[in-house]
Each structure stands twice: as C-alpha cells, then as structure tokens.
Motif scaffolding. Sequence first.
Motif, mmCIF file in Angstrom:
data_model
loop_
_atom_site.group_PDB
_atom_site.id
_atom_site.type_symbol
_atom_site.label_atom_id
_atom_site.label_comp_id
_atom_site.label_asym_id
_atom_site.label_seq_id
_atom_site.Cartn_x
_atom_site.Cartn_y
_atom_site.Cartn_z
ATOM 1 N N THR A 1 0.845 -1.191 0.000
ATOM 2 C CA THR A 1 0.000 0.000 0.000
ATOM 3 C C THR A 1 0.885 1.247 0.000
ATOM 4 O OG1 THR A 1 -1.767 -1.125 1.209
ATOM 5 C CG2 THR A 1 -1.765 1.281 1.267
ATOM 6 N N ILE A 2 0.553 2.208 -0.855
ATOM 7 C CA ILE A 2 1.354 3.426 -0.987
ATOM 8 C C ILE A 2 0.427 4.638 -0.941
ATOM 9 C CG2 ILE A 2 3.065 4.654 -2.370
ATOM 10 C CD1 ILE A 2 3.634 2.007 -3.811
ATOM 11 N N ILE A 3 0.759 5.606 -0.093
ATOM 12 C CA ILE A 3 0.007 6.859 -0.027
ATOM 13 C C ILE A 3 0.776 7.916 -0.817
ATOM 14 C CG2 ILE A 3 -0.963 8.629 1.479
ATOM 15 C CD1 ILE A 3 -1.041 6.543 3.705
ATOM 16 N N VAL A 4 0.124 8.472 -1.827
ATOM 17 C CA VAL A 4 0.779 9.412 -2.735
ATOM 18 C C VAL A 4 0.107 10.776 -2.638
ATOM 19 C CG1 VAL A 4 1.419 9.874 -5.135
ATOM 20 C CG2 VAL A 4 1.339 7.514 -4.298
ATOM 21 N N SER A 5 0.910 11.818 -2.590
ATOM 22 C CA SER A 5 0.369 13.177 -2.585
ATOM 23 C C SER A 5 -0.442 13.421 -3.856
ATOM 24 C CB SER A 5 1.515 14.192 -2.496
ATOM 25 O OG SER A 5 1.062 15.494 -2.798
ATOM 26 N N THR A 6 -1.576 14.107 -3.709
ATOM 27 C CA THR A 6 -2.411 14.388 -4.877
ATOM 28 C C THR A 6 -1.677 15.256 -5.900
ATOM 29 O OG1 THR A 6 -3.381 16.221 -3.613
ATOM 30 C CG2 THR A 6 -4.620 14.163 -3.691
ATOM 31 N N SER A 7 -0.633 15.949 -5.463
ATOM 32 C CA SER A 7 0.154 16.757 -6.400
ATOM 33 C C SER A 7 0.895 15.882 -7.409
ATOM 34 C CB SER A 7 1.159 17.629 -5.639
ATOM 35 O OG SER A 7 2.115 16.826 -4.962
ATOM 36 N N LEU A 8 1.033 14.586 -7.097
ATOM 37 C CA LEU A 8 1.723 13.647 -7.986
ATOM 38 C C LEU A 8 0.749 12.727 -8.724
ATOM 39 C CD1 LEU A 8 4.654 12.572 -5.603
ATOM 40 C CD2 LEU A 8 4.751 14.236 -7.472
ATOM 41 N N GLN A 9 -0.530 13.076 -8.711
ATOM 42 C CA GLN A 9 -1.538 12.194 -9.300
ATOM 43 C C GLN A 9 -1.304 11.970 -10.793
ATOM 44 O OE1 GLN A 9 -5.433 13.208 -8.023
ATOM 45 N NE2 GLN A 9 -6.400 11.400 -8.902
ATOM 46 N N ASN A 10 -0.803 12.986 -11.484
ATOM 47 C CA ASN A 10 -0.532 12.862 -12.918
ATOM 48 C C ASN A 10 0.954 12.687 -13.217
ATOM 49 O OD1 ASN A 10 -3.296 13.226 -13.652
ATOM 50 N ND2 ASN A 10 -3.068 15.440 -13.331
ATOM 51 N N HIS A 11 1.718 12.390 -12.187
ATOM 52 C CA HIS A 11 3.161 12.200 -12.339
ATOM 53 C C HIS A 11 3.442 10.804 -12.888
ATOM 54 C CE1 HIS A 11 7.444 12.094 -11.177
ATOM 55 N NE2 HIS A 11 7.365 13.407 -11.097
ATOM 56 N N ASP A 12 4.482 10.678 -13.706
ATOM 57 C CA ASP A 12 4.827 9.373 -14.282
ATOM 58 C C ASP A 12 5.149 8.337 -13.211
ATOM 59 O OD1 ASP A 12 4.431 10.183 -16.866
ATOM 60 O OD2 ASP A 12 6.535 10.671 -17.253
ATOM 61 N N THR A 13 5.685 8.787 -12.086
ATOM 62 C CA THR A 13 5.987 7.863 -10.992
ATOM 63 C C THR A 13 4.723 7.164 -10.499
ATOM 64 O OG1 THR A 13 7.875 9.193 -10.267
ATOM 65 C CG2 THR A 13 6.929 7.677 -8.666
ATOM 66 N N SER A 14 3.632 7.912 -10.362
ATOM 67 C CA SER A 14 2.364 7.328 -9.926
ATOM 68 C C SER A 14 1.847 6.326 -10.948
ATOM 69 C CB SER A 14 1.324 8.436 -9.703
ATOM 70 O OG SER A 14 1.753 9.337 -8.704
ATOM 71 N N ARG A 15 1.968 6.656 -12.215
ATOM 72 C CA ARG A 15 1.513 5.742 -13.269
ATOM 73 C C ARG A 15 2.318 4.444 -13.248
ATOM 74 N NH1 ARG A 15 1.932 10.668 -16.370
ATOM 75 N NH2 ARG A 15 -0.103 11.655 -16.637
ATOM 76 N N MET A 16 3.607 4.547 -13.012
ATOM 77 C CA MET A 16 4.457 3.355 -12.977
ATOM 78 C C MET A 16 4.120 2.472 -11.778
ATOM 79 S SD MET A 16 8.047 5.206 -14.089
ATOM 80 C CE MET A 16 9.038 3.718 -14.031
ATOM 81 N N LEU A 17 3.824 3.085 -10.639
ATOM 82 C CA LEU A 17 3.439 2.312 -9.456
ATOM 83 C C LEU A 17 2.085 1.635 -9.665
ATOM 84 C CD1 LEU A 17 4.531 4.812 -6.654
ATOM 85 C CD2 LEU A 17 5.615 2.624 -7.196
ATOM 86 N N LEU A 18 1.151 2.340 -10.291
ATOM 87 C CA LEU A 18 -0.156 1.754 -10.592
ATOM 88 C C LEU A 18 -0.023 0.597 -11.572
ATOM 89 C CD1 LEU A 18 -2.313 5.001 -10.915
ATOM 90 C CD2 LEU A 18 -2.697 3.152 -9.273
ATOM 91 N N ALA A 19 0.881 0.733 -12.533
ATOM 92 C CA ALA A 19 1.083 -0.321 -13.531
ATOM 93 C C ALA A 19 1.620 -1.601 -12.900
ATOM 94 C CB ALA A 19 2.037 0.168 -14.617
ATOM 95 N N GLN A 20 2.291 -1.465 -11.747
ATOM 96 C CA GLN A 20 2.807 -2.636 -11.039
ATOM 97 C C GLN A 20 1.795 -3.182 -10.030
ATOM 98 O OE1 GLN A 20 6.809 -2.281 -9.512
ATOM 99 N NE2 GLN A 20 7.475 -0.981 -11.206
ATOM 100 N N HIS A 21 0.580 -2.638 -10.073
ATOM 101 C CA HIS A 21 -0.555 -3.134 -9.277
ATOM 102 C C HIS A 21 -0.366 -2.958 -7.771
ATOM 103 C CE1 HIS A 21 -2.072 -4.766 -13.019
ATOM 104 N NE2 HIS A 21 -0.944 -5.432 -13.190
ATOM 105 N N HIS A 22 0.344 -1.898 -7.378
ATOM 106 C CA HIS A 22 0.400 -1.562 -5.959
ATOM 107 C C HIS A 22 -0.912 -0.876 -5.566
ATOM 108 C CE1 HIS A 22 4.617 -2.597 -5.389
ATOM 109 N NE2 HIS A 22 4.878 -2.011 -6.545
ATOM 110 N N ARG A 23 -1.240 -0.923 -4.286
ATOM 111 C CA ARG A 23 -2.474 -0.305 -3.795
ATOM 112 C C ARG A 23 -2.191 1.177 -3.524
ATOM 113 N NH1 ARG A 23 -1.776 -5.223 -1.563
ATOM 114 N NH2 ARG A 23 -0.759 -4.357 0.299
ATOM 115 N N ILE A 24 -2.595 2.040 -4.449
ATOM 116 C CA ILE A 24 -2.284 3.463 -4.385
ATOM 117 C C ILE A 24 -3.457 4.242 -3.794
ATOM 118 C CG2 ILE A 24 -1.527 5.482 -5.682
ATOM 119 C CD1 ILE A 24 0.452 3.178 -5.749
#
Length: 216
Positions: free
Chosen positions: A56-79
């Motif tokens: 499980t990963i808590i991500v700042s909403t400021s990074l919602q459209n950041h490539d890092t968030s997309r890469m973590l989602l692509a690896q099926h982590h719980r964002i």
Amino acid sequence: MSLDSSQLSTAHSGKTDLVCYPTSHHILFWVNTVSYILPPIMTTNGNDRTTQWKTTIIVSTSLQNHDTSRMLLAQHHRIRFSDAVKSGSIVFPQSGIAFLIINPQELPENLEEAGLFDKIKKFVTVHRNSFLLLQAPFYGKKELDIMSVIQHRFLGSNLRVLPVRNNTEIVKGMLTIAKATSKPHVDSMRDRMSLARAHIIESSSVWEMLRDIKLG
C-alpha cells in the motif's frame, strides 16, 4: 572467533548504516566506516522478487498525474492519493518510510526564499524515516551545490538524500528500500547483515590481534 547475532548487534550498535542503490537491488552497508555489498533478495529459484512485491502506498495528490504514480499503478500496488501528506511526497505506511521528490532544476537561486528548507524540515519532522529524492537527468554545478547545501543543512537529522536521474530510478529505488524495511523482508535482511558482519569480524586482523592479546 565467532559471535552470535545478539552479540553482533550489541558490538556494532550505532555503527552500522544501510543504503540501497536506486539503480539496482543491491544493499550497501557500513561497519565502522568500511563498506560492504549484499546481493539482492532472491526467491528460491534465484529470481529477483522486487517486481513481484505489492504494498500500500500513499501518494500526494500533487503527484496524481506524475509518471511515478503511473508506474506504481502499472505494477498493481495499492495506491491512495491524499491531500493530507506533504506535496510531492510518497509514503509507504507498512515500511514506515517516506520519500519527497524534488527537482533541483526547478528551484531558484535563493533556496530560502523558495521555502525549500521549511518544506524539508516539516517533512522530516512528520516522517521518522525520510528520504529526499533529487531528480535531475544530469548533475551539473547547480544540482551538486543544492545537494551539498541540503546535506549540510540537515546533517545529523534522519534525512537521507539520494540523487536520481529519472522516474524509473525513483520507482526502483523506493520499492527496493521499502521492501527491505518491510515485514518479513526486514527480518531476512537483519539475518543476512548479521551473517555478513560475523564473517567480517572473523576475518578481521584487528579481531585476531585482540584475541591473541587476550590469550596471551
């Protein structure tokens, strides 16, 4: 000469540090200023397990459209995106660590006026195990100066500064560190470090001299 794990922990309390390479899954640690490298955590068939690990990963909403968030989602982590965490930060609650992403190329010359130090100070105050990721495709004079200033400003704190070149290194570095500090992997890491330290002590010429003096 041999020591068990509990004796090693006592003998080297406060003198061992651990860092993960962002560009690989190797672990670097120090015993009394001497560095050693542990290989990646492997499965029973020898494969690296970092890409298979989910958390499980808590991500700042400021990074919602950041490539890092997309890469973590692509690896099926719980964002979970949240406004409650510091802007630009990513928190791994199960590992008890947090990362703050800063791009030194976007910072003005006057770091005080930019509010950078106040932002980092608040981040370090909230998160006991904190990492600052300085992201830049290359490190010229400006980037190196900023990294040096931050390191000196927060010397002695719980902040660790890691230079990274791109989003791939950010994700790989965060996941490697988060996995190494999460259950049950942290227990395995402690066992491996204890075995490594035991080997170092047994092969140390200093320990041989101390043993000879004691026997004499």
